[in-house]
Design a protein around this motif. Structure first.
Motif, short mmCIF file in Angstrom:
data_model
loop_
_atom_site.label_atom_id
_atom_site.label_comp_id
_atom_site.label_asym_id
_atom_site.label_seq_id
_atom_site.Cartn_x
_atom_site.Cartn_y
_atom_site.Cartn_z
N THR A 1 -6.29 -5.35 8.21
CA THR A 1 -5.05 -3.97 8.70
C THR A 1 -4.79 -3.42 7.72
N ALA A 2 -3.84 -4.42 6.55
CA ALA A 2 -3.15 -3.67 6.31
C ALA A 2 -3.76 -2.79 5.03
N VAL A 3 -5.21 -3.21 4.26
CA VAL A 3 -6.52 -2.33 3.19
C VAL A 3 -6.39 -0.99 4.34
N GLU A 4 -6.25 -1.21 5.79
CA GLU A 4 -6.99 0.32 7.02
C GLU A 4 -5.66 1.29 6.37
N GLN A 5 -4.02 0.29 7.03
CA GLN A 5 -3.33 1.12 6.52
C GLN A 5 -2.84 1.73 5.31
N THR A 6 -2.73 1.22 4.63
CA THR A 6 -2.43 1.48 3.68
C THR A 6 -4.16 2.84 2.33
N ARG A 7 -5.17 3.06 3.33
CA ARG A 7 -5.64 3.65 3.58
C ARG A 7 -5.70 5.16 3.81
#
Length: 116
Positions: free
Chosen positions: A63-69
C-alpha cells in the motif's frame, strides 16, 4: 538584504521540486526493496508463519508503494508548471539584462529539469 528576484524564486522552486522528485524515487526504491524482502521471507518460510503478521506487513508495504507511486503524476505537473514559469522569467531577465549569475544558474536548473 534585498528580496530575491522573481528569477531566483522561480529557479529555487524548480530546484526544490526536482529534489523532492529525487527523494520520492529513493523512497520508492527502498519501499520496493522492503516488499521484496518480505515476499522472500514469506516464500522461504512457506505457509507456516510465526504470528501471521508477515502477510499483514506485506500488504501495508505494498500500500505504501502504491501511495508513493501516486505522488509522481501530480508532482510532474507541478514541475512542468514551475519550468514554464522559469522559462518566462528567463526570457524576461534576458530582455532586461538582469544579474548574469542568476541567469546562468536559472539556465542550468532549466537544463536539469528538461533532462529529468
Amino acid at each position: 538584504m534585498p528580496a530575491p528576484s522573481p528569477l531566483a524564486i522561480a529557479t529555487s522552486s524548480v530546484e526544490r521540486l526536482l529534489k523532492e522528485e529525487k527523494s520520492y524515487h529513493q523512497e520508492l526504491a527502498q519501499q520496493e526493496a522492503q516488499v521484496k524482502a518480505l515476499e522472500d521471507k514469506i516464500k522461504a518460510r512457506g505457509a507456516a508463519s510465526e504470528d501471521g503478521n508477515d502477510e499483514f506487513m506485506l500488504k501495508q508495504q505494498q500500500t505504501a508503494v502504491e501511495q508513493t507511486r501516486a505522488v509522481f503524476a501530480p508532482l510532474r505537473e507541478r514541475i512542468a508548471t514551475a519550468v514554464t514559469k522559469l522559462e518566462e522569467q528567463i526570457a524576461t531577465s534576458e530582455e532586461s539584462n538582469t544579474n548574469a549569475a542568476d541567469l546562468e544558474t536559472a539556465k542550468a536548473v532549466l537544463a536539469r529539469a528538461r533532462a529529468a
